[in-house]
Design an enzyme around this catalytic site. Structure first.
Site, PDB file in Angstrom:
ATOM      1  N   TYR A   1      -4.399   0.211  -4.858  1.00 35.63           N
ATOM      2  CA  TYR A   1      -3.162   0.873  -4.447  1.00 35.63           C
ATOM      3  C   TYR A   1      -2.528   1.585  -5.635  1.00 35.63           C
ATOM      4  CZ  TYR A   1      -3.659  -2.381  -0.472  1.00 35.63           C
ATOM      5  OH  TYR A   1      -4.135  -3.106   0.593  1.00 35.63           O
TER       6      TYR A   1
ATOM      7  N   TRP B   1       0.861  -1.195   0.000  1.00 37.26           N
ATOM      8  CA  TRP B   1       0.000   0.000   0.000  1.00 37.26           C
ATOM      9  C   TRP B   1       0.895   1.242   0.000  1.00 37.26           C
ATOM     10  CZ3 TRP B   1      -3.678   1.805   4.503  1.00 37.26           C
ATOM     11  CH2 TRP B   1      -4.581   2.756   3.994  1.00 37.26           C
TER      12      TRP B   1
HETATM   13  P1  NAP Z   1       2.343  -1.356   8.174  1.00 39.81           P
HETATM   14  O1  NAP Z   1       2.978  -2.414   7.366  1.00 39.81           O
HETATM   15  O2  NAP Z   1       1.831  -1.660   9.529  1.00 39.81           O
HETATM   16  O3  NAP Z   1       3.316  -0.114   8.306  1.00 39.81           O
HETATM   17  C1  NAP Z   1       3.917   0.465   7.188  1.00 39.81           C
HETATM   18  C2  NAP Z   1       4.670   1.695   7.656  1.00 39.81           C
HETATM   19  O4  NAP Z   1       5.721   1.316   8.539  1.00 39.81           O
HETATM   20  C3  NAP Z   1       5.316   2.438   6.503  1.00 39.81           C
HETATM   21  O5  NAP Z   1       5.253   3.816   6.807  1.00 39.81           O
HETATM   22  C4  NAP Z   1       6.770   1.957   6.537  1.00 39.81           C
HETATM   23  O6  NAP Z   1       7.593   2.991   6.059  1.00 39.81           O
HETATM   24  C5  NAP Z   1       6.987   1.707   8.003  1.00 39.81           C
HETATM   25  N1  NAP Z   1       7.934   0.613   8.280  1.00 39.81           N
HETATM   26  C6  NAP Z   1       7.944  -0.640   7.777  1.00 39.81           C
HETATM   27  N2  NAP Z   1       8.927  -1.373   8.326  1.00 39.81           N
HETATM   28  C7  NAP Z   1       9.555  -0.555   9.204  1.00 39.81           C
HETATM   29  C8  NAP Z   1      10.657  -0.715  10.088  1.00 39.81           C
HETATM   30  N3  NAP Z   1      11.305  -1.877  10.202  1.00 39.81           N
HETATM   31  N4  NAP Z   1      11.047   0.358  10.831  1.00 39.81           N
HETATM   32  C9  NAP Z   1      10.406   1.542  10.758  1.00 39.81           C
HETATM   33  N5  NAP Z   1       9.350   1.755   9.940  1.00 39.81           N
HETATM   34  C10 NAP Z   1       8.920   0.712   9.177  1.00 39.81           C
HETATM   35  O7  NAP Z   1       1.115  -0.667   7.409  1.00 39.81           O
HETATM   36  P2  NAP Z   1       0.321  -0.930   6.057  1.00 39.81           P
HETATM   37  O8  NAP Z   1       1.148  -0.606   4.873  1.00 39.81           O
HETATM   38  O9  NAP Z   1      -0.985  -0.251   6.231  1.00 39.81           O
HETATM   39  O10 NAP Z   1      -0.014  -2.501   6.086  1.00 39.81           O
HETATM   40  C11 NAP Z   1       0.775  -3.466   5.441  1.00 39.81           C
HETATM   41  C12 NAP Z   1       0.117  -3.977   4.175  1.00 39.81           C
HETATM   42  O11 NAP Z   1      -1.153  -4.558   4.448  1.00 39.81           O
HETATM   43  C13 NAP Z   1      -0.224  -2.881   3.175  1.00 39.81           C
HETATM   44  O12 NAP Z   1       0.917  -2.376   2.538  1.00 39.81           O
HETATM   45  C14 NAP Z   1      -1.201  -3.597   2.297  1.00 39.81           C
HETATM   46  O13 NAP Z   1      -0.526  -4.461   1.410  1.00 39.81           O
HETATM   47  C15 NAP Z   1      -2.020  -4.366   3.332  1.00 39.81           C
HETATM   48  N6  NAP Z   1      -3.235  -3.643   3.784  1.00 39.81           N
HETATM   49  C16 NAP Z   1      -4.447  -4.182   3.474  1.00 39.81           C
HETATM   50  C17 NAP Z   1      -5.610  -3.540   3.864  1.00 39.81           C
HETATM   51  C18 NAP Z   1      -6.948  -4.148   3.519  1.00 39.81           C
HETATM   52  O14 NAP Z   1      -7.979  -3.485   3.656  1.00 39.81           O
HETATM   53  N7  NAP Z   1      -6.974  -5.384   3.087  1.00 39.81           N
HETATM   54  C19 NAP Z   1      -5.561  -2.332   4.598  1.00 39.81           C
HETATM   55  C20 NAP Z   1      -4.296  -1.817   4.922  1.00 39.81           C
HETATM   56  C21 NAP Z   1      -3.151  -2.490   4.522  1.00 39.81           C
HETATM   57  P3  NAP Z   1       8.724   2.752   4.928  1.00 39.81           P
HETATM   58  O15 NAP Z   1       8.031   2.241   3.717  1.00 39.81           O
HETATM   59  O16 NAP Z   1       9.296   4.110   4.759  1.00 39.81           O
HETATM   60  O17 NAP Z   1       9.681   1.767   5.527  1.00 39.81           O
END
Ligand code: NAP
Length: 281
Positions: free
Chosen positions: A57, A24
């Site tokens: 996305y 995302w």
């Molecule tokens: P997340 O994975 O909980 O958090 C992502 C955030 O954390 C980004 O800002 C990333 O920044 C940062 N990050 C990642 N690893 C890190 C680390 N080791 N240290 C510090 N910061 C870190 O949030 P999300 O993207 O919402 O959720 C993950 C995935 O779930 C999405 O990308 C998507 O594929 C899926 N999703 C699905 C739904 C649904 O409705 N089905 C909803 C939301 C999300 P950087 O990129 O700058 O590292």
């Protein structure tokens, strides 16, 4: 020496690592595309072969990034994509899948999800999913943001019992599904995909988690992911556009939380004591 990422199985027997990659907010900015592709490829190298994306996305942009990342290594990856509820009529789902396949530059999607419940009858969406499966364009289908009631309703439509996964919000700070949805899915052998496993990054600034992580000589992200690793039948899909953070996330697998560690996490992030509505981002 690193531990191998443990696997979990889908109902059809295919196994995937319990730590994958989200996308995302990828594919929205051309200046970031090269880093995003590199980071996904680094994740694949490290064994995080399940890559989660969606037509929503970046309006297909994230799917195109994934397509670039797996261009010469499609067979290594397990691609999950999602149809928008507004497109999830019978014909709309078929058309959306074709668009996603084009964006991804592939002939098949390993797991295709309904992103959340919308206005189209579930029976229509499921009929389209089954048609796509017969055609080999998707290998399995599932849902996202479905609470227990939705899962029960899904089971009541023809072929609804073929759902292979439910992707929902689940992380240390949002443990509501542990009360009923997670056990419900486990009892039926349906993996739960934990989205926003770092609570979109918010968890990383939690003072208590920062403190616990220091004691483990780990980072808050690693403790958040190590916690999810202890939950059977759960696949977490953190998103990062950075190769270093992809490596950091992968190294969470080497952290083994003891029952004392888990009890400490329970004190700071209490598990649910009653039914709460499924939270959605
Ligand atoms: P997340 O994975 O909980 O958090 C992502 C955030 O954390 C980004 O800002 C990333 O920044 C940062 N990050 C990642 N690893 C890190 C680390 N080791 N240290 C510090 N910061 C870190 O949030 P999300 O993207 O919402 O959720 C993950 C995935 O779930 C999405 O990308 C998507 O594929 C899926 N999703 C699905 C739904 C649904 O409705 N089905 C909803 C939301 C999300 P950087 O990129 O700058 O590292």
């Amino acid at each position: 020496m690193h531990d191998t990422i443990p696997n979990t199985a889908f109902p059809d027997g295919r196994k995937v690592p319990v730590l994958g990659q989200g996308t995302w907010r990828m594919g929205e900015n051309r200046a970031k595309a090269a880093d995003e592709i590199r980071s996904l490829q680094a994740g694949l190298d490290l064994g995080m072969t399940l890559v989660d994306t969606a037509e929503m996305y970046g309006n297909g942009g994230a799917e195109r990034i994934v397509g670039e990342a797996v261009r010469d290594r499609r067979d290594e990856a397990f691609i999950v994509s999602k149809v928008l509820p507004s497109n999830a009529s019978r014909s709309g789902t078929l058309a959306a899948c074709e668009r996603s396949l084009r964006n991804l530059g592939t002939d098949r999607i390993d797991l295709y999800l309904l992103h959340w419940r919308g206005g189209h009858p579930l029976a229509e969406t499921v009929a389209a999913f089954e048609e796509l499966k017969r055609a080999g364009k998707i290998l399995a289908w599932g849902v996202s943001n479905f609470d227990v009631d939705d899962m029960k309703e899904l089971q009541s439509v023809p072929d609804g019992g073929n759902a292979a996964a439910n992707q929902v919000l689940y992380n240390l700070a949002r443990r509501g599904i542990e009360y009923d949805l997670l056990p419900w899915c486990r009892d039926r052998g349906v993996p739960v995909m934990a989205y926003s496993p770092l609570d979109e990054g918010r968890l990383l600034h939690d003072t208590d988690l920062v403190h616990i992580a220091k004691a483990h000589q780990a980072t808050p992200a690693q403790i958040a992911l190590a916690f999810l690793k202890t939950r059977s039948g759960v696949i977490s899909i953190p998103k990062t556009g950075s190769t270093e953070r992809a490596r950091e996330n992968r190294d969470a697998i080497d952290i083994h939380l003891t029952s004392e560690n888990l009890a400490e996490l329970d004190r700071v992030f209490p598990p649910p004591r009653r039914k709460t509505r499924l939270e959605v981002i």
